[in-house]
Design an enzyme around this catalytic site. Sequence first.
Site, PDB file in Angstrom:
ATOM      1  N   LYS A 128      27.299 -10.162  42.504  1.00 52.60           N
ATOM      2  CA  LYS A 128      28.622 -10.063  43.110  1.00 52.60           C
ATOM      3  C   LYS A 128      28.568 -10.626  44.525  1.00 52.60           C
ATOM      4  CE  LYS A 128      30.080  -5.910  40.571  1.00 52.60           C
ATOM      5  NZ  LYS A 128      30.503  -4.489  40.703  1.00 52.60           N
ATOM      6  N   ASP A 198      31.550 -19.221  30.433  1.00 50.79           N
ATOM      7  CA  ASP A 198      30.187 -19.094  30.957  1.00 50.79           C
ATOM      8  C   ASP A 198      29.411 -20.394  30.769  1.00 50.79           C
ATOM      9  OD1 ASP A 198      30.191 -16.548  32.009  1.00 50.79           O
ATOM     10  OD2 ASP A 198      29.438 -15.583  30.206  1.00 50.79           O
TER      11      ASP A 198
END
EC number: 2.-.-.-
Length: 471
Positions: A128, A198
């Site tokens: 993150k 992805d």
Amino acid sequence: MFLNKLIKNKYKQNFFSFKNYCTINNNKPLNGFKILDLSRVLAGPYATQIFGDLGAQVIKVENVGKGDDTRQYGPPFYVDEQGRKGSAYFSCANRNKKSIALDISTKEGQDIVYSLAKESDVFIENFKVGGLKKYSLDYETIKQINPSIIYCSITGFGQDGEYSKLPGYDFSVQAMGGLISITGDKENPYKCGVAIVDMMTGLYANIAIQAALHHREKSKDKKGQYIDVSLLDVQASFLANHGSSYLVTGETSERVGNSHPSISPYDSLKTKDGFMVVAIGNNTQFQSMCNVLGLPHLSTNPLFSTNPSRVLNRKQLLSILTNETLKFNTDDIVKLLGDSNVPCSPINSIDKVVNHKQIKHRNMIWNLPLNENNNNNLNNNNLNNNNSNNNLNNNNNNNKNIQNDKGEYIMNSINLIGNPIHFSETNIHTPSSIKSNIPPPFLGQHTDEILKNIGLNENQILNLKNNNIVQ
């Protein structure tokens, strides 16, 4: 501490051994580049697997204990003759890497990463936003150790903006990025069958890193740079004609199933024993299709003679065509149409794809021993074009379908779908080149080797293991 001393000594030893990394063929196009991979799941690992396939040295840094999240994704799972466990999901994006398991929350673990980063060309992560700063492994810290490094961060929504702190997953970004809104039939939106966002993000990340490496080589100061790649940006970028159509008209595309909003017939059609698809791109192809189906008059009918008219009358056209294709078995009609240069194909299941004669001819299924020491003994028959028509179940892995009492597949080697790039001068699909690949690593499989290559002795490594800093 001994690791701090290594850093002060400017890492005199190479972080990784060329000799130990590639057993046969080191003439691949990216040989010599060193990639430090702190990513997990799919986007980042897919990017770094491409580097590995093309000859770069890739070290995968994983958590002590569980490793990459995808090691737990399954079933199916497999075990080798030593009882080491792997997952099929993990294996799709992690070959040609060596795994070190370490705890980056510790100072010792961070020092190990520093020593690896010092000699790396690329650092890639998908934590993150700000996730690695608390471990002092952010770009600002790493570039102080190695100013020439290319540091790539992959996130769901980018490094800035109100969404930047949110976690990003392929499924949610397919939805937020508009892909699901144009996928499926009119009543039901669907996601893609694979994690396409992805995968595309991994491709874009790999392209960006190679561009940055090229820029670094051309620059006088050989300075690296930071790369910010997000799943949402990537998804928006490949809305393709749907995005451009909206920007021109102000109108959004509707879901049309397997049809094409601007071309017809460009759809799936029922046959006597299944389905096929046709992808008519011009009037000549449509005329050929009509002739094969015994409908020559159809191509001159004003309702269907041009593509715009076929799009307007799509439903009626598909009904007429399906009435004819239902008279044929799939393989028969595909051959007849193909012989007349009509773009078409059967809708193949996965087993038919991996056993397809063209896939085998192109050496697209790579069989790798799970014990790296067996690379030199790999049976060339598994890789030779002369045997390309053999079924994988009988050819590459006799233990493939045997399961233990836990439902895990017992395997001595693993079949993987290979890299799709074919080079003329640095061919990665020759038998010797395929044999030089290493299989997806088991967790911490190369920890000792990597630590020894940065100067640690066996006692120091044992001490780290006893303190659960490495595995």
